[in-house]
Scaffold this motif. Structure first.
Motif, PDB file in Angstrom:
ATOM      1  N   ASP A   1       0.831  -1.209   0.000  1.00  0.00           N
ATOM      2  CA  ASP A   1       0.000   0.000   0.000  1.00  0.00           C
ATOM      3  C   ASP A   1       0.861   1.252   0.000  1.00  0.00           C
ATOM      4  O   ASP A   1       0.564   2.226  -0.693  1.00  0.00           O
ATOM      5  CB  ASP A   1      -0.915   0.024   1.238  1.00  0.00           C
ATOM      6  N   ILE A   2       1.933   1.237   0.796  1.00  0.00           N
ATOM      7  CA  ILE A   2       2.802   2.415   0.875  1.00  0.00           C
ATOM      8  C   ILE A   2       3.494   2.666  -0.467  1.00  0.00           C
ATOM      9  O   ILE A   2       3.526   3.789  -0.965  1.00  0.00           O
ATOM     10  CB  ILE A   2       3.848   2.246   2.008  1.00  0.00           C
TER      11      ILE A   2
ATOM     12  N   ASP B   1       2.521   1.689  -3.438  1.00  0.00           N
ATOM     13  CA  ASP B   1       1.560   2.096  -4.462  1.00  0.00           C
ATOM     14  C   ASP B   1       1.062   3.519  -4.252  1.00  0.00           C
ATOM     15  O   ASP B   1       0.823   4.247  -5.207  1.00  0.00           O
ATOM     16  CB  ASP B   1       0.389   1.107  -4.511  1.00  0.00           C
ATOM     17  N   ARG B   2       0.938   3.913  -2.997  1.00  0.00           N
ATOM     18  CA  ARG B   2       0.506   5.277  -2.713  1.00  0.00           C
ATOM     19  C   ARG B   2       1.541   6.276  -3.210  1.00  0.00           C
ATOM     20  O   ARG B   2       1.217   7.267  -3.848  1.00  0.00           O
ATOM     21  CB  ARG B   2       0.248   5.457  -1.216  1.00  0.00           C
ATOM     22  N   HIS B   3       2.814   5.996  -2.934  1.00  0.00           N
ATOM     23  CA  HIS B   3       3.875   6.906  -3.386  1.00  0.00           C
ATOM     24  C   HIS B   3       3.956   6.951  -4.905  1.00  0.00           C
ATOM     25  O   HIS B   3       4.140   8.007  -5.490  1.00  0.00           O
ATOM     26  CB  HIS B   3       5.236   6.495  -2.802  1.00  0.00           C
ATOM     27  N   ARG B   4       3.802   5.786  -5.526  1.00  0.00           N
ATOM     28  CA  ARG B   4       3.832   5.731  -6.988  1.00  0.00           C
ATOM     29  C   ARG B   4       2.704   6.558  -7.576  1.00  0.00           C
ATOM     30  O   ARG B   4       2.890   7.267  -8.553  1.00  0.00           O
ATOM     31  CB  ARG B   4       3.673   4.293  -7.467  1.00  0.00           C
ATOM     32  N   GLY B   5       1.524   6.439  -6.953  1.00  0.00           N
ATOM     33  CA  GLY B   5       0.361   7.190  -7.405  1.00  0.00           C
ATOM     34  C   GLY B   5       0.605   8.681  -7.357  1.00  0.00           C
ATOM     35  O   GLY B   5       0.077   9.446  -8.166  1.00  0.00           O
ATOM     36  N   ASN B   6       1.448   9.111  -6.404  1.00  0.00           N
ATOM     37  CA  ASN B   6       1.774  10.534  -6.274  1.00  0.00           C
ATOM     38  C   ASN B   6       2.942  10.933  -7.173  1.00  0.00           C
ATOM     39  O   ASN B   6       3.391  12.071  -7.142  1.00  0.00           O
ATOM     40  CB  ASN B   6       2.175  10.872  -4.827  1.00  0.00           C
TER      41      ASN B   6
ATOM     42  N   ASP C   1       5.971   9.797  -6.858  1.00  0.00           N
ATOM     43  CA  ASP C   1       7.247   9.728  -6.131  1.00  0.00           C
ATOM     44  C   ASP C   1       7.868   8.345  -6.314  1.00  0.00           C
ATOM     45  O   ASP C   1       7.184   7.386  -6.624  1.00  0.00           O
ATOM     46  CB  ASP C   1       7.028   9.925  -4.622  1.00  0.00           C
TER      47      ASP C   1
ATOM     48  N   PRO D   1       9.030   5.375  -4.294  1.00  0.00           N
ATOM     49  CA  PRO D   1       8.878   4.924  -2.903  1.00  0.00           C
ATOM     50  C   PRO D   1      10.239   4.625  -2.266  1.00  0.00           C
ATOM     51  O   PRO D   1      11.125   4.083  -2.923  1.00  0.00           O
ATOM     52  CB  PRO D   1       8.046   3.651  -3.033  1.00  0.00           C
TER      53      PRO D   1
ATOM     54  N   ARG E   1       6.809  -5.178  -7.403  1.00  0.00           N
ATOM     55  CA  ARG E   1       7.140  -3.765  -7.148  1.00  0.00           C
ATOM     56  C   ARG E   1       8.649  -3.525  -7.142  1.00  0.00           C
ATOM     57  O   ARG E   1       9.118  -2.426  -7.397  1.00  0.00           O
ATOM     58  CB  ARG E   1       6.560  -3.289  -5.803  1.00  0.00           C
TER      59      ARG E   1
END
Ligand code: GDP
Length: 193
Positions: free
Chosen positions: A99-100, A102-107, A109, A111, A150
């Motif tokens: 989750d962490i 994927d969240r950073h990738r979505g932004n 950044d 990870p 990932r």
């Protein structure tokens, strides 16, 4: 090289793992981000030394600039000591890591965990990923396959038992990591001959 470094985000269980690996007990209840100096521990006889580097990434109560500085310090330490480093263990929280990332990738950044994995490879240290807190993970194989994906490794994860080590540091279930480290030690000894 005779040094094993542990890197990872804050709160992934690095101190807990360190205690299991070394038998040294020390305070894990400290304020996150406070331990900035590497801690060294002897293990597997006098030949090997473990270094616990400060946790990076989000820490409540620690401002952005300081967090960046911690990561810079970790990277510098590894670069400066790369020749002496036998293994780099990237510790992640198995329950949260996908989750962490994927969240950073979505932004948009990169990870931290992915960055650190590739950084270790870039400085010639083949990373070992200690996937901790597996006691909290139900869909074990799926989760570990996702992690491989990932990190740029092709699933299934079972192909990478010397790299992907699912553990539960809290209960002392760290055999896959100990096996991967023991293999590194043996290979290093063999190369010395
Ligand atoms: P550090 O900040 O990376 O050094 O993390 P700590 O070792 O201080 O651990 C952070 C939290 O995760 C603590 O509450 C630990 O008890 C918990 N923890 C560590 N390892 C495990 C584990 O294998 N399973 C679970 N469920 N919790 C763990």
């Amino acid at each position: 090289g005779d040094e094993v470094v542990l890197v990872g985000r804050s709160n992934v269980g690095k101190s807990t793992l360190m205690r299991e690996l070394t038998g040294h007990s020390f305070d894990t209840g400290g304020k996150p981000g406070v331990t900035r100096q590497p801690n060294h521990y002897d293990w597997a006889g006098p030949d090997f030394m473990f270094t616990d580097l400060p946790g990076f990434g989000f820490m409540s109560g620690v401002e952005e600039g300081k967090r960046e500085q911690i990561k810079t310090d970790v990277v510098r330490y590894v670069e400066e000591n790369a020749e002496n480093i036998l293994a780099g263990v990237l510790v992640v929280d198995g329950k949260a890591v996908i989750d962490i990332i994927d969240r950073h990738r979505g932004n948009g950044d990169i990870p931290h965990d992915v960055e650190m994995f590739h950084f270790l490879q870039d400085v010639g240290i083949d990373p070992i990923v200690a996937v901790n807190k597996m006691d909290k993970v139900d869909d074990r194989d799926e989760r570990l396959d996702d992690l491989c994906d990932r990190l740029g490794l092709f699933p299934p994860w079972q192909q990478y038992r010397e790299t992907i080590c699912p553990i539960t540091a809290k209960t002392g279930s760290i055999e896959p990591l100990e096996a991967a480290l023991a293999k590194r030690f043996r290979d290093a000894k063999r190369d010395e001959l």
